[in-house]
Design a protein around this motif. Structure first.
Motif, mmCIF file in Angstrom:
data_model
loop_
_atom_site.group_PDB
_atom_site.id
_atom_site.type_symbol
_atom_site.label_atom_id
_atom_site.label_comp_id
_atom_site.label_asym_id
_atom_site.label_seq_id
_atom_site.Cartn_x
_atom_site.Cartn_y
_atom_site.Cartn_z
ATOM 1 N N HIS A 47 -9.498 75.745 77.183
ATOM 2 C CA HIS A 47 -9.815 77.294 76.119
ATOM 3 C C HIS A 47 -8.383 77.357 75.446
ATOM 4 C CE1 HIS A 47 -7.309 79.074 79.675
ATOM 5 N NE2 HIS A 47 -7.268 79.704 78.788
ATOM 6 N N HIS A 60 -1.216 76.691 88.758
ATOM 7 C CA HIS A 60 -1.021 78.255 87.538
ATOM 8 C C HIS A 60 -1.786 78.873 88.451
ATOM 9 C CE1 HIS A 60 -2.633 80.584 84.419
ATOM 10 N NE2 HIS A 60 -2.584 79.874 83.476
ATOM 11 N N ASP A 79 -1.323 78.399 76.106
ATOM 12 C CA ASP A 79 -0.592 77.717 78.049
ATOM 13 C C ASP A 79 -1.519 76.364 78.624
ATOM 14 O OD1 ASP A 79 -2.094 80.310 78.667
ATOM 15 O OD2 ASP A 79 -1.274 79.718 80.454
ATOM 16 N N HIS A 80 -2.637 76.440 77.034
ATOM 17 C CA HIS A 80 -3.497 75.238 78.393
ATOM 18 C C HIS A 80 -3.538 74.211 76.220
ATOM 19 C CE1 HIS A 80 -5.302 77.086 81.335
ATOM 20 N NE2 HIS A 80 -4.464 77.972 81.298
ATOM 21 N N GLY A 119 0.671 78.597 83.670
ATOM 22 C CA GLY A 119 0.274 78.650 82.595
ATOM 23 C C GLY A 119 1.063 77.139 82.408
ATOM 24 N N ASP A 136 -8.693 77.990 83.107
ATOM 25 C CA ASP A 136 -8.951 80.082 83.695
ATOM 26 C C ASP A 136 -10.348 80.832 83.866
ATOM 27 O OD1 ASP A 136 -6.504 79.565 83.688
ATOM 28 O OD2 ASP A 136 -5.962 80.560 81.821
ATOM 29 N N HIS A 154 -7.930 87.142 84.553
ATOM 30 C CA HIS A 154 -8.512 85.958 85.890
ATOM 31 C C HIS A 154 -8.651 86.852 86.829
ATOM 32 C CE1 HIS A 154 -5.362 83.214 83.532
ATOM 33 N NE2 HIS A 154 -5.287 84.995 83.140
HETATM 34 ZN ZN ZN Z 1 -3.916 79.957 81.424
#
Ligand code: ZN
Ligand code: ZN
Length: 413
Positions: free
Chosen positions: A64, A388, A68-69, A15, A152, A366
């Motif tokens: 997305h 990541h 964390d993005h 992340g 992700d 994931h």
């Molecule tokens: Zn992520």
């Protein structure tokens, strides 16, 4: 001059993705500007020091709507234009409205599979399978070079067929694959959502009382799984106002369970209703109240309910006199690591005190380690740049040629 790739953050951690591509004419784009997962809620100034803020970016592309993005967008100058999927923009702005941090950037949205230009970059987004709704992989073409950024993804969710189709017809001649590796070196469960549906149905069938489930309102795959399990087991799914708002907003993007569908009720709790009213959205509360129930209704006919839970809801439930008991069951349907954080601990203690048995049913958002390998090899890139993940240095067998770089290091491609 070559194209310059800099991963400002995410080469050594899961992340906080922040990736920059700079063309020889000076055009530059950012792929995600994520908040590090380990950062505290009130921590600020988290943009990596290696990001040059003195000149405008051509575009900031958000893969997305996970923090964390995109969580550092608020640290970028308002004249940096943002590009993302339509639902992603709505989810980002909706979360911002609740937390009082609406973004003033200009947003541009795309359609999956439709290429578009930003400066000299040609970008093609591809909708993919992830626990976040509206997640995309991004193909970037610039000066004869071709990069694929996975964002992700996984290959065991309700959109797994998109990943399989992509692997069957990968973009040709990839110079670089920027791929996530969250599940490398871990044994996190990666069972298909359809299998979880059966597990939940069985749990609902064998439990005499209520089943409380903790899951993310924005994990639409999981909401679908729980709703389908409720239909099979003859129970009613109880969601909160926030989840109802998310589902309502996403109705136009597919057949997604809605607050007014059969066997769904919205629980109207005092604190949540007040929060909506205080932010000028009384009308939404009134609309949801038509299919709403009060928290105290959960004390009657316990075998009817599958109840969403989160820490703030739990406090509302306690105020309404709801207490879990030995006839009930509870399920933590999120990453287990969150159970050790304060909210997870207080929820866990609530059930332990009530003598309520736990049955944790979850599947990772994931890709499994084997799916990561299969995907990377299907892409046939000249180089795989790992991001990541935390185990890239000890679990790197069976991948295409890996080019390992450090945060902030410049790679010419
Ligand atoms: Zn992520
Ligand atoms: Zn994500």
């Amino acid at each position: 001059m070559a194209v310059q790739l800099t991963v400002h953050r995410a080469t050594q951690e899961i992340g906080g993705n922040c990736i920059e591509l700079c063309a020889s004419n000076g055009d530059r784009i950012f792929l995600d500007v994520g908040r590090p997962l380990h950062a505290g809620n009130d921590q600020q100034d988290l943009l990596p020091a290696t990001v040059d803020r003195s000149r405008c970016a051509t575009a900031v592309i958000i893969s997305h709507p996970h923090q964390d993005h995109y969580g550092l967008l608020n640290e970028l100058s308002l004249d940096w234009p943002v590009y993302c999927g339509k639902a992603t923009e709505q989810l980002i702005q909706m979360t911002g409205a609740i937390t009082g941090s609406t973004l003033g950037h200009s947003f541009h949205t795309w359609a999956s599979g439709q290429p578009f230009m930003v400066g000299s970059f040609r970008i093609t987004p591809f909708l993919t399978d992830h626990s976040a709704f509206d997640a995309h992989m991004l193909l970037i073409e610039i000066e004869g070079k071709r990069l694929l950024y996975t964002g992700d993804f996984r290959a065991h969710g309700r959109k797994a067929s998109l990943v399989e189709a992509f692997m069957d017809a990968p973009p040709p001649d990839l110079d670089v694959l920027l791929m996530e590796g969250t599940n490398l070196g871990s044994d996190k469960p990666c069972t298909p959502e359809s299998a979880l549906e059966d597990d939940f149905r069985d749990l609902f069938a064998r439990t005499a009382g209520r089943v409380f489930v903790v899951w993310s309102a924005q994990n639409i795959d999981r909401t679908v799984t729980l709703y389908r399990a409720c239909l099979k087991a003859g129970r009613t799914l109880v969601i909160d106002l926030y989840t109802a708002e998310v589902l309502n907003m996403l109705a136009k993007y597919g057949k997604i369970p809605q607050p007014d569908w059969k066997q769904i009720n919205v629980v109207i709790t005092s604190a949540f209703a007040r929060m909506y009213r205080n932010t000028g959205r009384s009308d939404f509360v009134e609309r949801m109240a038509r299919n709403g129930i009060a928290a105290r209704a959960l004390a009657g006919t316990p075998g009817k309910w599958v109840v969403m839970l989160r820490a703030s809801l739990m406090r509302d439930f306690v105020r309404a006199g709801i207490e879990p008991c030995a006839d009930d069951a509870w399920s933590w349907s999120m990453w287990r690591g969150y159970l050790t954080q304060p909210d997870g601990k207080s929820i866990s203690a609530w059930f332990t005190n009530g003598g309520t048995p736990a049955c944790h049913i979850h599947s990772s958002g994931h890709a499994s380690a084997s799916d990561l390998r299969a995907f990377a090899n299907a892409m046939r890139p000249a180089a795989l740049v790992p991001i990541h993940g935390e185990a890239w240095d000890r679990d790197a067998e069976g991948f295409p040629p890996i080019k390992r770089i450090l945060d902030g290091e410049l790679l010419l491609i």
